[in-house]
Motif scaffolding. Structure first.
Motif, short mmCIF file in Angstrom:
data_model
loop_
_atom_site.label_atom_id
_atom_site.label_comp_id
_atom_site.label_asym_id
_atom_site.label_seq_id
_atom_site.Cartn_x
_atom_site.Cartn_y
_atom_site.Cartn_z
N SER A 288 37.42 123.91 57.35
CA SER A 288 38.18 123.81 56.10
C SER A 288 39.65 124.04 56.39
N VAL B 258 41.62 124.87 53.86
CA VAL B 258 42.09 125.77 52.79
C VAL B 258 41.49 127.17 52.89
N PHE B 259 40.34 127.31 53.56
CA PHE B 259 39.70 128.63 53.71
C PHE B 259 39.58 128.94 55.19
N ASP B 260 40.14 130.06 55.64
CA ASP B 260 40.01 130.44 57.04
C ASP B 260 38.53 130.62 57.39
#
Lengths: 339, 339
Positions: free
Chosen positions: B296, B298-300
């Motif tokens: 992703s 946008v999300f670590d």
């Protein structure tokens, strides 16, 4: 003043002629260029037949060149066009990521166009459609994260993309197997999560364009963006489902009101009346439709929404002409003296 | 043991017959029921012609009833079927949210089926397809947030949905305007972000089903889920773009390996070989295709992926039969003694 279109016979070229007919841009002459194969054919502009010429090797004697013949041609020829004194508004991805080339959606960052050094880039169609809805929300609420899933029309691959959809759908309805030439797989009644080339990180270039270009247009490199770009069997207009994580909490009604007063956007958001963005209603329309505006269920104070925009218009031809209009309105486009 | 299908003549009924033919479920007799209009027609099962009967008012003398005739019929008649001693595996949404009705995808929470009180609910088709990919990831990495955008086929509205797509596409190809009866708007070459009724929060019931049902099947009410459900002009197989925020960071390769050993899933993830989930390849297949597995942006440590599953199979008929198989394998399905 003289305007030239390079790539006049393609799907975007067709739209450029139509948009220029209705445009406030003042110019005296329109030159049309395309590949040698199309040279000699004619296109109608304001009731006049104009003859298409083969794109020359070197400079073009025009003040504005609207280039829409693909990245390779822009890359090879734009320097000569600029050297010849023209402002090039380029629809390809050839120069979009160059630091000294402004990437412009006039409603969002028109002033960037005034700082050009000969070339102004038109964004990717998916980006242009999304950013009209997202930029006003970013200014007011600060977008931290943006998750985009696209529903992209076959005309994203030009007239030949639409032709392949129509011809192959006809085959399927007559009991034959569909084949493919333009797309990676047969497109009728199918979904293809593959647009442009795959990158090392597993995303396609189309998906990364949405991330790279949205950040450049909005002017915020900290914005996190994830995109899934998907080709579906529609003719024109790209739709996109967008989820936004915001710095400051928004309400759907406040976002609706914000977008209603934003340029280039039509809020179409009355579920009870079955009004929401759709290709059927957005195709041929200059404004991008935005609707399904609702509270995010994953981000506190975030927003989910759905957009549909005719990517041949706002995603390409219309945006290019609007850049030229913006330059002229700001006194940044002066016709050369010609004998 | 005796199995009955209620709604045998519909799109899901058709698939139920086909899945039962290949099933390991052991039974002696198959009874077919449908509306009075279809009574007297015949359907072929293992080479035999079976006559469709009108669904009776009261009990049905069967051990398992596979119900797929819509929520209203299930709601009205299932209590009598249970009172008559049958186990009802219901494909409608009538009982899915009842606390004492298990909502079951056998690969994920089969054991819940053993705790039934007469009725076992089959999930919404979009949920069933997604949860096969998401549940293993949840067990290993803990899903915190899940963002889903769907690409749903017309057969989600049954045979009449597919008929409308084919007939109306034919009209458009012959230069006529498409009309609509099954869908809220004409579906050929269009995208409709509206499936099932709108709720007060601006989401459709279809979108909320994905949230409600995924949480119930996975057994985690803290999971945050946002969905945009979109009808597109395809015939069968629902595709879904899914973004996952995880408690513990995952890598695409680890997720690929995890899903490769998960039941009901086919990892189809070789972009270089143009292999990714698509309706064209997933239709008619029991396994749900999962691919486009990537980090992703946008999300670590989060994951983006794409799924395509034949919603008439895993989303409906196949899952229902698999529930019956699960009950029988666990000794929880015993045929009544009949004279």
């Amino acid at each position: 003043m003289r305007v030239a279109i390079v790539g006049a016979t393609g799907a975007v070229g067709h739209e450029l002629l139509s948009v220029l007919e209705k445009s406030s841009l003042q110019f005296d002459e329109l030159l049309l260029f395309a590949s040698p194969r199309s040279a000699g054919s004619t296109l109608t502009f304001k009731g006049q037949e104009l003859t298409v010429q083969a794109t020359p090797e070197g400079a073009i004697d025009a003040d504005v060149i609207l280039a829409s013949a693909g990245g390779a041609i822009s890359k090879a020829k734009a320097p000569a066009w600029v050297a010849g004194g023209a402002v090039v508004i380029d629809n390809s991805s050839a120069f979009r990521y160059d630091a000294d080339v402004p990437l412009v959606v006039p409603e969002v960052n028109g002033e960037a166009a005034l700082r050009h050094k000969g070339i102004i880039a038109n964004p990717n169609c998916t980006t242009a459609v999304a950013v009209l809805a997202v930029a006003p929300i970013h200014r007011e609420y600060g977008v931290k994260r943006m998750i985009v899933s696209t529903y992209q029309a076959t005309s994203g691959a030009g007239q030949k993309g639409m032709d392949e959809l129509l011809e192959q759908t006809h085959m399927v309805l007559h009991g034959k197997d569909a084949t493919n030439d333009v797309f990676a797989h047969p497109i009728p009644f199918n979904v293809i999560p593959h647009i442009d080339a795959f990158q090392d990180n597993g995303y396609t270039k189309e998906e990364m364009k949405v991330a790279w270009e949205t950040r450049k247009i909005i002017g915020d490199e900290s914005l996190k963006i994830s995109c899934t770009a998907v080709r579906i069997p529609t003719l024109r207009t790209h739709s996109e489902a967008i989820t936004l994580d915001l710095e400051r909490p928004a309400t759907p009604q406040a976002v609706r009101e914000l977008l209603a007063r934003s340029a280039g956007v039509e809020v179409r958001d009355d579920p009870g009346g079955k009004l929401y963005p759709m290709p059927m209603t957005a195709s041929g329309k200059y404004d991008v439709e935005v609707g399904r505006i609702r509270e995010s269920l994953v981000f506190d104070g975030g927003i989910d929404l759905f957009v549909a925009g005719d990517q041949l218009l706002k995603g390409a031809a219309l945006n290019a002409v609007q850049i030229a209009e913006y330059l002229q309105e700001h006194g940044a486009l002066k016709g050369k003296q010609r004998a």
